[in-house]
Design an enzyme around this catalytic site. Structure first.
Site, PDB file in Angstrom:
ATOM      1  N   GLU A  68      -7.246   6.843  -0.054  1.00 13.49           N
ATOM      2  CA  GLU A  68      -6.279   6.854  -1.329  1.00 13.49           C
ATOM      3  C   GLU A  68      -5.003   6.296  -0.997  1.00 13.49           C
ATOM      4  O   GLU A  68      -4.656   5.987   0.450  1.00 13.49           O
ATOM      5  CB  GLU A  68      -6.112   8.404  -1.581  1.00 13.49           C
ATOM      6  CG  GLU A  68      -5.383   9.109  -0.562  1.00 13.49           C
ATOM      7  CD  GLU A  68      -5.430  10.706  -0.791  1.00 13.49           C
ATOM      8  OE1 GLU A  68      -6.155  11.386  -1.580  1.00 13.49           O
ATOM      9  OE2 GLU A  68      -4.504  11.342  -0.173  1.00 13.49           O
ATOM     10  N   HIS A  70      -0.666   6.419  -2.566  1.00  9.34           N
ATOM     11  CA  HIS A  70       0.506   7.185  -3.360  1.00  9.34           C
ATOM     12  C   HIS A  70       1.975   6.704  -3.099  1.00  9.34           C
ATOM     13  O   HIS A  70       2.048   5.929  -2.052  1.00  9.34           O
ATOM     14  CB  HIS A  70       0.344   8.679  -3.294  1.00  9.34           C
ATOM     15  CG  HIS A  70       0.101   9.006  -1.966  1.00  9.34           C
ATOM     16  ND1 HIS A  70       0.891   8.832  -0.693  1.00  9.34           N
ATOM     17  CD2 HIS A  70      -1.121   9.536  -1.286  1.00  9.34           C
ATOM     18  CE1 HIS A  70       0.467   9.307   0.359  1.00  9.34           C
ATOM     19  NE2 HIS A  70      -0.870   9.915  -0.042  1.00  9.34           N
ATOM     20  N   HIS A  74       3.342   9.418   4.457  1.00  8.48           N
ATOM     21  CA  HIS A  74       2.866  10.350   5.167  1.00  8.48           C
ATOM     22  C   HIS A  74       3.374   9.992   6.662  1.00  8.48           C
ATOM     23  O   HIS A  74       3.353   8.955   7.107  1.00  8.48           O
ATOM     24  CB  HIS A  74       1.153  10.003   5.595  1.00  8.48           C
ATOM     25  CG  HIS A  74       0.408  10.865   4.303  1.00  8.48           C
ATOM     26  ND1 HIS A  74       0.656  12.108   3.776  1.00  8.48           N
ATOM     27  CD2 HIS A  74      -0.481  10.302   3.716  1.00  8.48           C
ATOM     28  CE1 HIS A  74      -0.256  12.368   2.907  1.00  8.48           C
ATOM     29  NE2 HIS A  74      -0.888  11.330   2.884  1.00  8.48           N
ATOM     30  N   HIS A 108      -5.096   4.513   2.786  1.00  8.21           N
ATOM     31  CA  HIS A 108      -5.455   5.106   4.127  1.00  8.21           C
ATOM     32  C   HIS A 108      -6.412   5.973   4.146  1.00  8.21           C
ATOM     33  O   HIS A 108      -6.967   6.596   3.185  1.00  8.21           O
ATOM     34  CB  HIS A 108      -4.220   5.802   4.709  1.00  8.21           C
ATOM     35  CG  HIS A 108      -3.534   6.913   3.779  1.00  8.21           C
ATOM     36  ND1 HIS A 108      -2.924   6.361   2.448  1.00  8.21           N
ATOM     37  CD2 HIS A 108      -3.831   8.252   3.733  1.00  8.21           C
ATOM     38  CE1 HIS A 108      -2.596   7.614   1.678  1.00  8.21           C
ATOM     39  NE2 HIS A 108      -2.998   8.652   2.653  1.00  8.21           N
ATOM     40  N   CYS A 122       0.499  16.455   9.250  1.00  8.38           N
ATOM     41  CA  CYS A 122       0.934  15.774   8.361  1.00  8.38           C
ATOM     42  C   CYS A 122       2.163  16.100   7.614  1.00  8.38           C
ATOM     43  O   CYS A 122       2.126  17.363   6.949  1.00  8.38           O
ATOM     44  CB  CYS A 122      -0.309  15.510   7.157  1.00  8.38           C
ATOM     45  SG  CYS A 122       0.276  14.108   5.955  1.00  8.38           S
TER      46      CYS A 122
END
Lengths: 156, 156
Positions: A68, A70, A74, A108, A122
């Protein structure tokens, strides 16, 4: 009705074998919301006073997170085991305490090896956007890199 | 003069014995700015896109962090070694992966044991206030708890 008063987090929460006192072991995501395999989630720190959230994810041998991307970033530290991580078109072997940075809008995926779990912290912003899944076209573009195609196919 | 373009963080930074590739080992604080002993700091994640910062602190055997308090919260995970932590009037023995939460305006101090280092991750908001040191009166009030007095005196 007003919300119940939030229960304050105790100042110490003991760890035992990658589980934490008072922290619920949750599914990674809702079933069928996105492709993933054999992965759990524990939210270690999430508080109205904190601008970030710290989560611990654990992937069983042979499992993987969703592919995914976004807008939010992260910030990852590996905590246990061994695996491989796709960040854009780069594939990294990872071991405990290695740091992974996933910049905005970067595809990723995290994969455990076939023999070992992969556990990692994370850090994300508490306010963040929802992940996007690749379209068929985007997936084809990713698979045009032979190494990425092998990674996504689960080859070691 | 305009700032130079920031160098993007590489997607992988390898760990080796609690040092990280490309991460500077810094003094904990400026010398003489506050009382502390035998402690270093590495900033693992700090980015304009992240609302939180993740730092790694390491205290040598017998060393300690500053006794202080502030409005911002600390979200801590122990990574190596053994030590004790003061949070308010509570004293906790800690070991790897234990979680410590320091609420706003709560006196706190981290101490390594005499034999082992203590290394820990600390998540804070990127925007935060400066720590306060205790006044003589506040220190006396803390020392009124015999256990806290022993802790602050460095007794095991």
């Amino acid at each position: 009705m007003p919300d119940a008063d939030p229960v304050p987090t105790p100042s110490l929460r003991n760890a035992e074998d990658f589980r934490w006192a008072g922290v619920e072991l949750r599914p990674y995501k809702q079933e069928n919301s996105a492709p993933f395999k054999a992965i759990s989630r524990q939210v270690l720190f999430s508080d109205p006073l904190l601008a970030g959230e710290l989560r611990y994810f654990e992937i069983e041998p042979g499992g993987h997170s969703t592919l995914e991307r976004h807008e939010h970033m992260h910030a990852v530290m590996i905590l246990r085991g061994a695996g491989r991580v796709l960040v854009g078109a780069a594939i990294h072997d990872v071991k405990p305490h290695d740091l992974i940075t996933v910049p905005p809008w970067t595809w990723h995926q995290f994969r455990a090896t076939q023999r070992e779990k992969l556990g990692f912290l994370c850090l994300v912003n508490a306010e963040r956007d929802r992940p996007q899944l690749p379209t068929a076209e985007e997936l084809n573009a990713l698979r045009a890199h032979p190494k990425v195609a092998r990674f996504l196919g689960g080859e070691p």
